[in-house]
Design an enzyme around this catalytic site. Structure first.
Site, PDB file in Angstrom:
ATOM      1  N   CYS A 186       0.834  -1.196   0.000  1.00 36.82           N
ATOM      2  CA  CYS A 186       0.000   0.000   0.000  1.00 36.82           C
ATOM      3  C   CYS A 186       0.867   1.244   0.000  1.00 36.82           C
ATOM      4  O   CYS A 186       2.096   1.161   0.018  1.00 36.82           O
ATOM      5  CB  CYS A 186      -0.945   0.010   1.203  1.00 36.82           C
ATOM      6  SG  CYS A 186      -0.073   0.120   2.774  1.00 36.82           S
ATOM      7  N   ASP A 239       7.976  26.827 -33.080  1.00 36.59           N
ATOM      8  CA  ASP A 239       9.058  27.255 -33.959  1.00 36.59           C
ATOM      9  C   ASP A 239       8.532  27.027 -35.384  1.00 36.59           C
ATOM     10  O   ASP A 239       7.662  26.184 -35.593  1.00 36.59           O
ATOM     11  CB  ASP A 239      10.295  26.401 -33.693  1.00 36.59           C
ATOM     12  CG  ASP A 239      11.386  26.640 -34.714  1.00 36.59           C
ATOM     13  OD1 ASP A 239      11.742  27.804 -34.928  1.00 36.59           O
ATOM     14  OD2 ASP A 239      11.852  25.666 -35.322  1.00 36.59           O
TER      15      ASP A 239
END
Length: 702
Positions: free
Chosen positions: A13, A407
């Site tokens: 857990c 770009d």
């Protein structure tokens, strides 16, 4: 600083995760440690002058877990899952008779119930005691400890009632059924977790173990590990390509879909690059090896996906803080429940049963699985679509992106410009001389143009790049400058405006001293076929777009107009791109930067998330958080889409993980849930979280 990856066994857990991380971070030699419950892996950064891997493994062992270095072979957990299933079946067979008195008039003697319960409690349930004891020794707690205490309380109460000749209603069935349900939940969880790693295993299976190479003039088959760079590999039609390389001889069509997500076969001819794991089509290929083993594109993809799955998303930090206190709080609630119920009702038998129900239903397991399972599935399906997500943080941040900055060259355009116009063809030998040693796309265009015109030239001397402007070179004792409008510096008004307005890139040629503009050359770069679709998809998601380019204003605006891009900033020097990104962030934008070149790297790093085209440079890919394997700008919206879906799953999972406990613990404390129902609810919570994550596998790129 060195990085180490470890396989961890024995975690159950989120509390286990916290315990291991806490133990590692206590050591001054450990810089950072991240443990993932779903992948059962740890990623550790450490100072090799203070620690070595064996000492790190020892630290993990001391807190009760088994740590090993990862194996090179894919791990198939099918045998382990089958063993878990056998345990579930055996536990169910022993527990079923204990339930008969609840539904039938059959009554089992106390000793029969004890004999049936002992193997379930202490043999099949031994794992809970072992893990719980390790947690106690480490002054911590975990889910196994809650189960061990809860079922032991039910078992002990039953023994006490037997000793008092009060055998009408014993609770052996409660402990046995709880253990059976928890084991069943673990089995279902293990099966579901195996599905989350399917993307990695399918990638690992792509590379063949052997290959045919030419050695001493003859063809021999050898193990893939024995292949070296510059070897020549033979790949027949229908076979998988075993290495990264370039085609020396032959032509074919290659299926790269499982690596790049590209559905159509890609034509491969002389000198074309091929990727390990792709499937050769109809032709026989001779391939010169450029990368093998861990250096191949496939190996790098696998590492990138694994790293993304191991690292934690920022939202996980909240979960870790909660789970660190979870088990002690639950133990406190159970104790208060027992004491309060006992003193108020005087029925201590009922008090213990209520306390057992509280311990059993409180499952921190679902909390630990909520985030990593979503990330595992999300990064896996993204990889299969050609979207490589470097880390969980990039995945989480991407869902908030509201501005995508592009770009221009190589991102929205093909990056393969050609000469459109030359003001004076007598200038071509000078231009070719200046560009003869350059790898720049514009230089390739000039040299290709000169070759087509059969122009002869000799390389220039003293070639020097002027960052963001152009190049300076000496030919026959005269110094020339070739570059953008910036080299004019207001000294000449000739700017070829009509060509800029057409969207062409203009380079000027000038003598340096005295300064004199000799003429100009223009270039045309085609817009990528999917660029328009990329912008349309972003607009459909409500995301703005901007183009950032070092090109002239006219050319940049022409491309932006044709695509419908919202903002344009042209004639930007490489060093200034990052500043533009920072300004957008100051305006409150969550910015994604998309680029492909070395000059884009600072901007990619400055953005909230960088997205690099795989068709670009390695520097751009290493700097970015996401790599688009096809160089297709339409994948940008898909990357944002899978991020949004994954983050939504994380939120859903955390809601369910918390709601089980928020509703279940009070109901158990008040006696509205029996321990058996609590056990079923606990098992269901983990399974529902993992299953919900697996629904992400239905996501498809548009």
């Amino acid at each position: 600083m060195q990085n180490l990856s470890l396989d961890i066994k024995g975690m159950t857990c989120a509390s286990c995760v916290n315990r291991i991380e806490k133990a590692l971070k206590k050591n001054s030699g450990v810089i950072n440690a991240s443990v993932n419950l779903a992948t059962e892996k740890a990623q550790i950064e450490f100072d090799q002058s203070q620690l070595n891997p064996d000492q790190i493994i020892e630290i993990v062992s001391k807190v009760g877990y088994e740590a090993t270095l990862p194996t090179t072979k894919p791990v198939d957990k099918e045998d382990e899952i089958q063993r878990e299933m056998f345990k579930v079946i055996l536990a169910a067979m022993l527990s079923f008779p204990l339930m008969l008195p609840m539904f039938t008039p059959v009554h089992l003697s106390a000793w029969t119930q004890l004999i049936l319960a002992i193997p379930v409690q202490f043999i099949l349930g031994a794992r809970f005691y072992i893990s719980g004891w390790k947690a106690i020794k480490a002054m911590s707690g975990n889910m196994e400890l809650l189960v061990a205490i809860g079922t032991s309380a039910a078992f002990g109460l039953s023994l006490y009632l037997m000793s008092q000749d009060l055998s009408n209603h014993l609770y052996f069935e409660s402990g046995s059924i709880i253990i059976t349900l928890v084991l069943f939940g673990k089995y279902l969880e293990a099966r579901a977790k195996q599905q989350t790693t399917k993307a990695i295993r399918s990638l690992e299976a792509l590379q063949p173990s052997r290959a045919r190479v030419i050695r001493n003039g003859s063809e021999v088959e050898i193990a893939l590990t024995d292949i070296k760079k510059a070897d020549v590999v033979i790949v027949r039609p229908g076979e998988r390509i075993p290495v990264d390389g370039k085609v020396l001889n032959g032509s074919s069509e290659v299926d790269e879909s499982l690596i790049t997500g590209e559905s159509l076969p890609v034509e491969k001819n002389l000198s074309d690059k091929v990727i390990s794991g792709s499937i050769n089509g109809h032709g026989l290929l001779q391939i010169e090896v450029t990368a093998t083993g861990s250096e191949t594109m496939l190996a790098r993809i696998i590492r990138m996906v694994e790293d993304a799955q191991v690292k934690k998303a920022p939202i996980q930090r909240l979960v870790d803080k909660v789970s660190a206190y979870f088990v002690p709080i639950v133990l406190g609630i159970a104790l208060v429940t027992i004491l309060a119920t006992g003193f108020i009702t005087g029925d201590w038998e009922k008090a213990i049963i209520h306390g057992v129900a509280v311990l059993v239903i409180a499952c921190p397991c679902a909390l630990g699985l909520a985030t990593p399972t979503s990330i595992m599935v999300g990064t896996g399906v993204a990889a299969s679509a050609g979207i490589l997500i470097k880390d969980a943080e990039a995945l989480e941040v991407t869902h908030k992106v509201n501005m995508v900055v592009f770009d221009k060259t190589g991102t929205l355009t093909s990056g393969k410009p050609s000469v459109a116009h030359l003001s004076d063809e007598k200038l071509l030998p000078l231009l070719a001389s200046i560009q003869s040693g350059s790898e720049h796309p514009l230089a390739h265009a000039v040299l290709s143009f000169a070759k087509d015109k059969n122009v002869s030239f000799s390389p220039a001397r003293n070639v020097r790049a002027i960052v963001g402007q152009g190049v300076e070179a000496t030919i026959d004792g005269v110094t020339y400058i070739l570059g953008s409008k910036k080299i004019l510096d207001g000294k000449n008004s000739s700017n070829a405006q009509t060509h800029e307005q057409k969207g062409e890139t203009v380079s000027y040629l000038a003598k340096k001293d005295p300064f004199e503009v000799l003429g100009f050359i223009t270039f045309h770069d085609t817009i990528k076929p999917d660029a328009q679709r990329a912008i349309d998809k972003l607009h459909a998601l409500g995301i703005k777009s901007m183009m950032l380019s070092g090109d002239n204003q006219g050319s940049a605006e022409a491309v932006a107009r044709s695509l419908g891009i919202d903002k344009v900033k042209a004639e930007v020097l490489p060093g200034d791109k990052a500043s533009v990104i920072q300004e957008l962030k100051k305006e409150g934008m969550t910015v994604a930067m998309v680029g492909d070149g070395i000059n884009d790297a600072p901007a990619l790093a400055s953005a909230d998330v960088g997205m690099a085209m795989s068709t670009g440079t390695d520097v751009a890919m290493h700097t970015s958080g996401i790599t688009l394997m096809r160089g297709n700008p339409a994948l940008i919206a898909d990357a944002i889409s899978i991020s949004q879906k994954t983050y939504s799953k994380i939120q859903q999972n955390l809601f369910w993980a918390f709601i089980y406990n928020v509703i279940g613990i009070p109901l158990a404390a008040l006696g509205y849930l029996s321990p058996m129902v609590a056990g079923a609810a606990m098992a269901l919570s983990s399974v529902s979280v993992v299953t919900n994550s697996l629904l992400l596998k239905r996501w498809k790129p548009e």
